[in-house]
Motif scaffolding. Structure first.
Motif, PDB file in Angstrom:
ATOM      1  N   GLN A   1     -38.323 -58.449 -19.660  1.00 23.31           N
ATOM      2  CA  GLN A   1     -39.667 -58.706 -20.165  1.00 23.31           C
ATOM      3  C   GLN A   1     -39.622 -59.441 -21.500  1.00 23.31           C
ATOM      4  OE1 GLN A   1     -42.106 -57.661 -17.868  1.00 23.31           O
ATOM      5  NE2 GLN A   1     -40.154 -57.356 -16.810  1.00 23.31           N
TER       6      GLN A   1
ATOM      7  N   GLU B   1     -49.897 -50.660 -16.259  1.00 24.12           N
ATOM      8  CA  GLU B   1     -48.797 -51.428 -15.662  1.00 24.12           C
ATOM      9  C   GLU B   1     -48.833 -51.349 -14.147  1.00 24.12           C
ATOM     10  OE1 GLU B   1     -44.818 -51.669 -17.447  1.00 24.12           O
ATOM     11  OE2 GLU B   1     -45.488 -50.106 -18.827  1.00 24.12           O
TER      12      GLU B   1
ATOM     13  N   ALA C   1     -48.666 -46.786 -18.723  1.00 24.62           N
ATOM     14  CA  ALA C   1     -48.041 -46.787 -17.409  1.00 24.62           C
ATOM     15  C   ALA C   1     -49.071 -47.032 -16.317  1.00 24.62           C
ATOM     16  CB  ALA C   1     -47.318 -45.465 -17.182  1.00 24.62           C
TER      17      ALA C   1
ATOM     18  N   ASN D   1     -33.635 -55.958 -22.152  1.00 27.96           N
ATOM     19  CA  ASN D   1     -34.591 -55.924 -23.248  1.00 27.96           C
ATOM     20  C   ASN D   1     -34.021 -55.104 -24.404  1.00 27.96           C
ATOM     21  OD1 ASN D   1     -36.781 -57.210 -21.654  1.00 27.96           O
ATOM     22  ND2 ASN D   1     -36.726 -55.287 -20.508  1.00 27.96           N
TER      23      ASN D   1
ATOM     24  N   ARG E   1     -39.513 -47.989 -16.085  1.00 27.53           N
ATOM     25  CA  ARG E   1     -39.020 -48.897 -17.116  1.00 27.53           C
ATOM     26  C   ARG E   1     -37.513 -48.775 -17.308  1.00 27.53           C
ATOM     27  NH1 ARG E   1     -43.679 -47.225 -21.503  1.00 27.53           N
ATOM     28  NH2 ARG E   1     -45.484 -48.111 -20.388  1.00 27.53           N
TER      29      ARG E   1
ATOM     30  N   ASN F   1     -32.126 -53.024 -19.304  1.00 28.41           N
ATOM     31  CA  ASN F   1     -32.729 -53.995 -18.376  1.00 28.41           C
ATOM     32  C   ASN F   1     -32.994 -55.317 -19.074  1.00 28.41           C
ATOM     33  OD1 ASN F   1     -32.647 -52.060 -16.317  1.00 28.41           O
ATOM     34  ND2 ASN F   1     -34.611 -51.216 -16.960  1.00 28.41           N
TER      35      ASN F   1
ATOM     36  N   LYS G   1     -44.566 -50.928  -9.255  1.00 28.51           N
ATOM     37  CA  LYS G   1     -43.970 -50.029 -10.243  1.00 28.51           C
ATOM     38  C   LYS G   1     -44.196 -48.564  -9.905  1.00 28.51           C
ATOM     39  CE  LYS G   1     -43.940 -53.345 -14.046  1.00 28.51           C
ATOM     40  NZ  LYS G   1     -44.344 -53.656 -15.436  1.00 28.51           N
TER      41      LYS G   1
END
Length: 455
Positions: A70, A51, A48, A422, A391, A420, A58
């Protein structure tokens, strides 16, 4: 980062180094990722913190503007299986902050200090920026922004292109929204995009209090159990541990005694950090930033505090009984019931629901998607164990259950879940991940719901 950037007009209109830095970091990360992927079959996902270093936005947690999927290429379905029905719950798109005090309170504090000559040059410029943000949001508190509308067009476009079989012909699209205008407009933007793709779709759309028992259920009993005195004290320890407000006050004010006597430093810092995260959802993102006020360490620490708070309030945190995700038990039952009904039809189309992150996050935890059913009393370990709030619930967040079969007579129905957009893992076994037998998934969730006892 923006820590050394001073001339904002130059930044914003001539050459934005923040955006360049962001792009350079993203490019570097991509090159590193590809390079490692060439030599390794398995690539460890970024933490995290990594990211956030790559994309500072984020750190805004639930204020993150929808980043898009993603996963560019979805896993092929088992031979012969085709998508035929989608069940969806999504959050509204990017919005202004809901409470007008989020804009007016920091503006008032800074304006009063400015009138007394207590602001540094940076403090004066922050007042200017906060004023611009407040003016843009005036009388639009909580409303959908233009970016929010575009997000839903894009989500619908990808949904249609990924699963064209679901939207073929004159199938029904049953869409429902909570009665909040930003959710209604999010729904309408998705439906407009779908109609653009296929004008023959038969659409039913509604927003009524009648459906709020599952679309936006507020469980007052569970909410009252979130934080007792021990949990409140624990959170305060984290607040104190991650507090960097003194550093920011030194940047904004030229009188330390004035700050001690007249300014709530922690509140003002929190207000400015929230505003910093919210800018990405508005048109002001093209000309203003507030992230330059915070160091990398400060940004990460403030995000960690938010991650802990969201976990306690909506995750399966054992410190308060681990039951908070059950606030969405009505929604999960409704998803199952409507899926059971729709898969009996030859061409069921799609069921689309539009609401809020305070449904998406606990629903994700209740369904135990990936590792979000996590139960731990070690709050420092959350992100290491994969519980990372941004996320799950950015603006426009969505959960899509996509159903597959060979034909209407095929009883061996499979389901794949996208968070999302994914693919995610479900809490049952499957030899064909990310595809799962619907009857197994259904029975697992119903058994879990049936075992829940309200206190």
């Amino acid at each position: 980062m923006l820590n050394n950037c001073k001339n904002f007009n130059y930044i914003l209109y001539l050459c934005n180094p923040y955006q360049l830095t962001k792009l350079m970091k993203q490019l570097l990360f991509t090159l590193v990722f590809v390079g490692f992927s060439v030599g390794l079959k398995a690539q460890k996902a970024p933490t995290a913190q990594e990211e956030i270093q790559i994309d500072i936005h984020k750190s805004a947690s639930n204020l993150l503007a929808y980043p898009g999927p993603q996963q560019a290429q979805l896993t092929d379905a088992p031979e012969g299986k085709k998508p035929f029905y989608i069940s969806h719950y999504g959050r509204h798109g990017s919005r202004f902050l809901v409470d007008k005090k989020d804009y007016s309170d920091p503006r008032h504090v800074l304006a009063k200090a400015d009138s007394l000559g207590k602001l540094t040059p940076l403090g004066k410029d922050v007042l200017r920026r906060v004023t611009i943000l407040g003016d843009e949001a005036y009388n639009r508190w909580g409303e959908l922004t233009p970016l929010g509308a575009r997000q839903h067009h894009q989500i619908a476009k990808r949904m249609y292109e990924r699963f064209p079989e679901v939207f073929a012909g004159d199938v029904y699209i049953d869409a429902k929204s909570t009665i909040v205008i930003r959710c209604i407009l999010s729904m309408e933007n998705e439906l407009l995009e779908l109609l653009t793709k296929n004008p023959n779709l038969r659409i039913r759309h509604d927003a009524s209090k009648f459906d709020m028992y599952y679309m936006n259920f507020q469980d007052k009993k569970l909410r009252s159990q979130r934080r007792d005195s021990a949990i409140t004290a624990m959170i305060q320890e984290y607040v104190n541990q991650y507090d960097h407000s003194g550093l920011l006050m030194e940047k904004l004010f030229n009188d330390a005694e004035y700050v001690r006597e007249k300014v709530d430093a922690k509140k003002l810092t929190g207000n400015l950090f929230k505003l910093a995260g919210s800018i990405q959802n508005t048109e002001s993102r093209k000309k203003i930033t507030l992230y330059d006020l915070f160091s990398d360490e400060e940004i990460y620490d403030y995000w960690r505090l938010q991650n802990i708070s969201w976990y306690i309030n909506y995750g399966a945190c054992p410190l308060n009984g681990g039951k908070q995700p059950y606030s969405q038990r009505n929604l999960l039952r409704k998803i199952i019931e409507e899926a059971d009904s729709c898969i009996r039809l030859d061409c069921p189309g799609a069921t689309l629901r539009f609401g809020h992150e305070t449904m998406v996050l606990p629903l994700t935890c209740l369904m135990e998607l990936d590792n979000y059913g996590l139960q731990t009393d070690n709050l420092e370990s959350l992100e290491r164990k994969g519980w990372v709030n941004f996320r799950v619930f950015p603006m426009g967040a969505n959960i899509q259950l996509v159903f597959y079969r060979e034909n209407p007579q095929d009883k061996d129905v499979l389901v794949k879940v996208l968070l999302n957009e994914n693919e995610v893992r479900l809490p049952v076994k499957s030899e064909e991940e990310p595809y799962y037998k619907w009857n197994v998934v259904r029975d697992y969730y119903l058994k879990k719901l049936d075992a829940y006892q309200e206190n």
